[in-house]
Every structure is written in C-alpha cells, then in structure tokens.
Design an enzyme around this catalytic site. Sequence first.
Site, PDB file in Angstrom:
ATOM      1  N   HIS A  74       0.832  -1.213   0.000  1.00  0.00           N
ATOM      2  CA  HIS A  74       0.000   0.000   0.000  1.00  0.00           C
ATOM      3  C   HIS A  74       0.868   1.265   0.000  1.00  0.00           C
ATOM      4  O   HIS A  74       0.450   2.310  -0.487  1.00  0.00           O
ATOM      5  CB  HIS A  74      -0.951  -0.003   1.200  1.00  0.00           C
ATOM      6  CG  HIS A  74      -2.130  -0.910   0.996  1.00  0.00           C
ATOM      7  ND1 HIS A  74      -3.380  -0.642   1.482  1.00  0.00           N
ATOM      8  CD2 HIS A  74      -2.256  -2.097   0.340  1.00  0.00           C
ATOM      9  CE1 HIS A  74      -4.222  -1.613   1.145  1.00  0.00           C
ATOM     10  NE2 HIS A  74      -3.552  -2.508   0.452  1.00  0.00           N
ATOM     11  N   ASP A  75       2.067   1.170   0.550  1.00  0.00           N
ATOM     12  CA  ASP A  75       2.967   2.325   0.482  1.00  0.00           C
ATOM     13  C   ASP A  75       3.473   2.518  -0.949  1.00  0.00           C
ATOM     14  O   ASP A  75       3.390   3.606  -1.515  1.00  0.00           O
ATOM     15  CB  ASP A  75       4.161   2.118   1.438  1.00  0.00           C
ATOM     16  CG  ASP A  75       5.114   3.302   1.378  1.00  0.00           C
ATOM     17  OD1 ASP A  75       4.628   4.450   1.338  1.00  0.00           O
ATOM     18  OD2 ASP A  75       6.346   3.095   1.362  1.00  0.00           O
ATOM     19  N   SER A  84       5.368   6.959   2.790  1.00  0.00           N
ATOM     20  CA  SER A  84       4.325   7.977   2.983  1.00  0.00           C
ATOM     21  C   SER A  84       3.124   7.411   3.738  1.00  0.00           C
ATOM     22  O   SER A  84       2.399   8.153   4.394  1.00  0.00           O
ATOM     23  CB  SER A  84       3.875   8.558   1.638  1.00  0.00           C
ATOM     24  OG  SER A  84       3.574   7.511   0.735  1.00  0.00           O
ATOM     25  N   HIS A 203      -2.028 -12.947  -0.593  1.00  0.00           N
ATOM     26  CA  HIS A 203      -3.176 -13.533   0.098  1.00  0.00           C
ATOM     27  C   HIS A 203      -2.992 -15.003   0.468  1.00  0.00           C
ATOM     28  O   HIS A 203      -3.947 -15.684   0.806  1.00  0.00           O
ATOM     29  CB  HIS A 203      -4.440 -13.316  -0.751  1.00  0.00           C
ATOM     30  CG  HIS A 203      -4.746 -11.855  -0.939  1.00  0.00           C
ATOM     31  ND1 HIS A 203      -5.640 -11.383  -1.865  1.00  0.00           N
ATOM     32  CD2 HIS A 203      -4.266 -10.741  -0.296  1.00  0.00           C
ATOM     33  CE1 HIS A 203      -5.691 -10.053  -1.797  1.00  0.00           C
ATOM     34  NE2 HIS A 203      -4.864  -9.648  -0.856  1.00  0.00           N
ATOM     35  N   THR A 204      -1.746 -15.488   0.436  1.00  0.00           N
ATOM     36  CA  THR A 204      -1.485 -16.826   0.968  1.00  0.00           C
ATOM     37  C   THR A 204      -1.275 -16.742   2.490  1.00  0.00           C
ATOM     38  O   THR A 204      -1.116 -17.746   3.179  1.00  0.00           O
ATOM     39  CB  THR A 204      -0.275 -17.501   0.271  1.00  0.00           C
ATOM     40  OG1 THR A 204      -0.145 -18.824   0.733  1.00  0.00           O
ATOM     41  CG2 THR A 204       1.027 -16.760   0.515  1.00  0.00           C
ATOM     42  N   ASP A 252      -6.185 -17.496   3.286  1.00  0.00           N
ATOM     43  CA  ASP A 252      -5.865 -18.847   2.817  1.00  0.00           C
ATOM     44  C   ASP A 252      -6.317 -19.807   3.910  1.00  0.00           C
ATOM     45  O   ASP A 252      -5.608 -20.023   4.892  1.00  0.00           O
ATOM     46  CB  ASP A 252      -4.352 -18.954   2.585  1.00  0.00           C
ATOM     47  CG  ASP A 252      -3.896 -20.392   2.362  1.00  0.00           C
ATOM     48  OD1 ASP A 252      -4.722 -21.331   2.446  1.00  0.00           O
ATOM     49  OD2 ASP A 252      -2.690 -20.581   2.100  1.00  0.00           O
ATOM     50  N   ASP A 260       3.173 -20.166   0.919  1.00  0.00           N
ATOM     51  CA  ASP A 260       3.288 -21.316   0.007  1.00  0.00           C
ATOM     52  C   ASP A 260       2.325 -21.119  -1.161  1.00  0.00           C
ATOM     53  O   ASP A 260       1.669 -20.076  -1.264  1.00  0.00           O
ATOM     54  CB  ASP A 260       2.985 -22.622   0.762  1.00  0.00           C
ATOM     55  CG  ASP A 260       1.641 -22.569   1.471  1.00  0.00           C
ATOM     56  OD1 ASP A 260       0.736 -21.849   0.996  1.00  0.00           O
ATOM     57  OD2 ASP A 260       1.478 -23.224   2.518  1.00  0.00           O
TER      58      ASP A 260
HETATM   59  C1  HEM Z   1      -6.613  -5.998  -6.604  1.00  0.00           C
HETATM   60  C2  HEM Z   1      -5.767  -6.474  -5.761  1.00  0.00           C
HETATM   61  C3  HEM Z   1      -6.015  -6.632  -4.303  1.00  0.00           C
HETATM   62  C4  HEM Z   1      -7.166  -6.543  -3.599  1.00  0.00           C
HETATM   63  C5  HEM Z   1      -8.572  -6.255  -4.131  1.00  0.00           C
HETATM   64  C6  HEM Z   1      -6.849  -6.787  -2.229  1.00  0.00           C
HETATM   65  C7  HEM Z   1      -7.756  -6.773  -1.209  1.00  0.00           C
HETATM   66  C8  HEM Z   1      -7.486  -7.124   0.086  1.00  0.00           C
HETATM   67  C9  HEM Z   1      -8.460  -7.146   1.139  1.00  0.00           C
HETATM   68  C10 HEM Z   1      -9.918  -6.767   1.002  1.00  0.00           C
HETATM   69  C11 HEM Z   1      -7.836  -7.568   2.259  1.00  0.00           C
HETATM   70  C12 HEM Z   1      -8.449  -7.728   3.643  1.00  0.00           C
HETATM   71  C13 HEM Z   1      -8.284  -6.456   4.431  1.00  0.00           C
HETATM   72  C14 HEM Z   1      -8.991  -6.492   5.748  1.00  0.00           C
HETATM   73  O1  HEM Z   1     -10.165  -6.844   5.796  1.00  0.00           O
HETATM   74  O2  HEM Z   1      -8.356  -6.165   6.752  1.00  0.00           O
HETATM   75  C15 HEM Z   1      -6.461  -7.817   1.919  1.00  0.00           C
HETATM   76  C16 HEM Z   1      -5.523  -8.285   2.797  1.00  0.00           C
HETATM   77  C17 HEM Z   1      -4.209  -8.462   2.464  1.00  0.00           C
HETATM   78  N1  HEM Z   1      -3.607  -8.143   1.267  1.00  0.00           N
HETATM   79 FE1  HEM Z   1      -4.546  -7.609  -0.436  1.00  0.00          FE
HETATM   80  N2  HEM Z   1      -5.518  -7.027  -2.115  1.00  0.00           N
HETATM   81  C18 HEM Z   1      -4.957  -6.943  -3.360  1.00  0.00           C
HETATM   82  C19 HEM Z   1      -3.637  -7.095  -3.674  1.00  0.00           C
HETATM   83  C20 HEM Z   1      -2.636  -7.380  -2.782  1.00  0.00           C
HETATM   84  C21 HEM Z   1      -1.239  -7.477  -3.094  1.00  0.00           C
HETATM   85  C22 HEM Z   1      -0.647  -7.301  -4.483  1.00  0.00           C
HETATM   86  C23 HEM Z   1      -0.586  -7.769  -1.936  1.00  0.00           C
HETATM   87  C24 HEM Z   1       0.865  -7.978  -1.677  1.00  0.00           C
HETATM   88  C25 HEM Z   1       1.783  -8.260  -2.533  1.00  0.00           C
HETATM   89  C26 HEM Z   1      -1.582  -7.884  -0.903  1.00  0.00           C
HETATM   90  C27 HEM Z   1      -1.320  -8.229   0.392  1.00  0.00           C
HETATM   91  C28 HEM Z   1      -2.278  -8.429   1.359  1.00  0.00           C
HETATM   92  C29 HEM Z   1      -2.001  -8.993   2.670  1.00  0.00           C
HETATM   93  C30 HEM Z   1      -0.643  -9.505   3.167  1.00  0.00           C
HETATM   94  C31 HEM Z   1      -3.201  -9.009   3.362  1.00  0.00           C
HETATM   95  C32 HEM Z   1      -3.437  -9.497   4.804  1.00  0.00           C
HETATM   96  C33 HEM Z   1      -3.173  -8.377   5.777  1.00  0.00           C
HETATM   97  C34 HEM Z   1      -3.239  -8.784   7.223  1.00  0.00           C
HETATM   98  O3  HEM Z   1      -3.541  -9.916   7.559  1.00  0.00           O
HETATM   99  O4  HEM Z   1      -2.944  -7.921   8.069  1.00  0.00           O
HETATM  100  N3  HEM Z   1      -2.821  -7.624  -1.437  1.00  0.00           N
HETATM  101  N4  HEM Z   1      -6.285  -7.530   0.603  1.00  0.00           N
END
Ligand code: HEM
Length: 341
Positions: A74-75, A84, A203-204, A252, A260
């Site tokens: 997000h940064d 930022s 999202h793994t 996951d 993984d």
């Molecule tokens: C269109 C692409 C993406 C969408 C729509 C998306 C959406 C989301 C959503 C809705 C969550 C849950 C947030 C919450 O309820 O707290 C999430 C969590 C997460 N996303 Fe994504 N995401 C995207 C791409 C990415 C990418 C590219 C990465 C990293 C390379 C990423 C890493 C993560 C991680 C690690 C979490 C878990 C955070 C936690 O457990 O604290 N996401 N994402």
Amino acid sequence: MANSSLLLQLIILLLSSLSSAKTSTKNHPLPPPLTTDYYAKSCPRFHQVVQTIVVPKQSTTPTTAAATLRLFFHDCMVGGCDASVLIASNAYNKAERDMDINESLAGDGFDIVTRVKMALEIECPGVVSCSDVLAITTRDLILQIGGPHYEIKFGRRDGLESKATNVEGKLGRSNMTMNDIIRLFESHKYSVREMVALMGGGHTIGFAHCKEFQSRLFGPKPDPSVHPKLLERLKAMCANSSSDPTVSAFLDPISPGNFDNLIFKNLLNGLGVLGTDQAMASDPRTRPFVEEYARDQVLFFRDFARAMEKTSVYQVKTGNQGEVRRRCDAFNNHPKGGKSA
Ligand code: HEM
C-alpha cells in the site's frame, strides 16, 4: 557531392543533439540508483540490527508478516516506496493511512517498522530511511514464514507528502471486476502474470474482515463459486459481524501462516475467501497462471520474488530527493503534515 554534404549535415545534427543531451544531464543530474551495499560504511551492522528485532517479533506475533507485506504494498503503490503510508494525520493534513482502504492496515506492520527504526537510530542515528526499513523488514518476514528470498537494494529516501486523497484509484478493492484489477495493475506497469503472482503471494497469508466478502455469502443467492463447506464456515463466522466488525477470516483457509502456493490450489477448489481472488481462477486471462502456480511452487516463488523486487524499487526517491526521517510517522521539518494540496 550532394550526398556527402547531406552526410556532413547529418553528422553535425547528431553531434549537436548529443551535446545538448549531455548538458541537460549536467543541469539535471539523474538521481543515483539504489545499491545493495548502500549502508556498508554508514551503518555496517544494519541488517543484523533489523534481524534482532524482526525474528522475535514474528515468532511472538505471527500476524506481523502479513500486516507488513500489505503495508509495504500500500505504500509503494501510492507515490512510490517512500514510507508515505507511515505518516500520521494531524490537524492540518489527513494522511494516506487515514484513507478508508488503509484504515484496516494492521497495527503490527506499523509497530515492527517503529521498532526497527528505533533500534537503527541507536545504532547509527539519522542514516537509515523508513522506506528502506519497510522494504527490508518485509523481505525478511516473508523469508521467515517460508517464502522466497529476493534482493533488496537500498538508498530510498522518505517522501515529503502523505495525503489521503492521493490514495484514490491506486489500490485494489474487493468489489472490483477482473477488468478493473487488470487495468489497475497495468497502470502500475505490471503484467497479468506479475499481478497473479503478487495477489496470490499477498493472500497466501493474513486475514480479511467479513465486510470484504460477506456479499458473497448472504442473500437469496450466495456466490456459487464458494465451496459449500467454506460457505457454511464463513456464514457462521460472519453472522454477527455487524455487532463485531473486527471478525475476520484467513485469506488462505488451508495454510494461513505459511507462505506457500496453496492459495492457488484453494482457488481451483472454490476456497478463495475474497471474490477478487476467486475470480482469478475463472477469468481466462488469469486462470492459466493460477494453474501453473498451483502445480509448481518453485515457479510461483521465482515470479513472486521478481515481482516483489520490481515493487521494491517502484518510483523510489534517491539522492537529494525527500529526506531520511528521524521518526517514521512524521516529516522532519513539516509541522503541518507535508506539502499543502
Ligand atoms: C486488486 C488487488 C487486491 C485486492 C482487491 C486486495 C484486497 C485485500 C483485502 C480486502 C484484504 C483484507 C483487508 C482487511 O479486511 O483487513 C487484503 C488483505 C491483504 N492483502 Fe490484499 N488485495 C490486493 C492485492 C494485494 C497485493 C498485491 C498484496 C501484496 C503483494 C496484498 C497483500 C495483502 C495482505 C498480506 C493481506 C493481509 C493483511 C493482514 O492480515 O494484516 N494484497 N487484501
């Protein structure tokens, strides 16, 4: 004769354009590139210090890795990897982290960066930027939970602006269509292959709050792509989420703590929690990559590592751009929270 004078004119034109190119580089020197040994002299124990903080934090608080990876992504997508997102809002400025999509960034990501930065300020004050701290901390955490190694270069400078309004349109939302998502990643110069590797890798691990996926569960017709067992489990989990909005599910559901390729196997079996993740298994533009990565973890790790390396240098500031912040949540000399709009 006519030919040789034409040739002479061409040579003169070429030489003059070369010399003007040279002058313009001299007037506006290119910022220096990032390097792997940037802190070799100024903070030789840099990486050891990072590890003394990161390793125990992840062992005691396993949610740290996912929190930090999301924070880093997000940064980087908003004005480049310049920390930022870490800036706190104040009376004069609503910062990036207070945009709705960033309000769910988990505290453990901010916490680990603060701790690493504090340790580095004791080791070598004023030297290591918050953006470098976030980049190396993310890489080390991914490794610690079983993910791939990738190279991180250093010398990022911290940004001088953080505005909630800059976030709009730069990050994905769980209600987007695959067209929107592909277009979004294209705008950041990622291919569809890189996009699938990044989203799968992101999202793994980690969590999502019910509000991000409950439209798939309830109503007269639940999303038919959700596996019935998962549907049952998520419905039970989210039934009271309006009274407790903190309820969340693993992204996951099979191996939430490990980095993984199971996320891709899950998607092929209807076990994706977010609609946007599940859509990667049905859209003909993304499905071939989901299948490849489900079959071959080595390939997934290779592609994810490359895409993360690319992310880590996205629109970075170097040289005399930006600054090295003393603390990660505030600019050094901008009491009003950064450049005005
Ligand atoms: C269109 C692409 C993406 C969408 C729509 C998306 C959406 C989301 C959503 C809705 C969550 C849950 C947030 C919450 O309820 O707290 C999430 C969590 C997460 N996303 Fe994504 N995401 C995207 C791409 C990415 C990418 C590219 C990465 C990293 C390379 C990423 C890493 C993560 C991680 C690690 C979490 C878990 C955070 C936690 O457990 O604290 N996401 N994402």
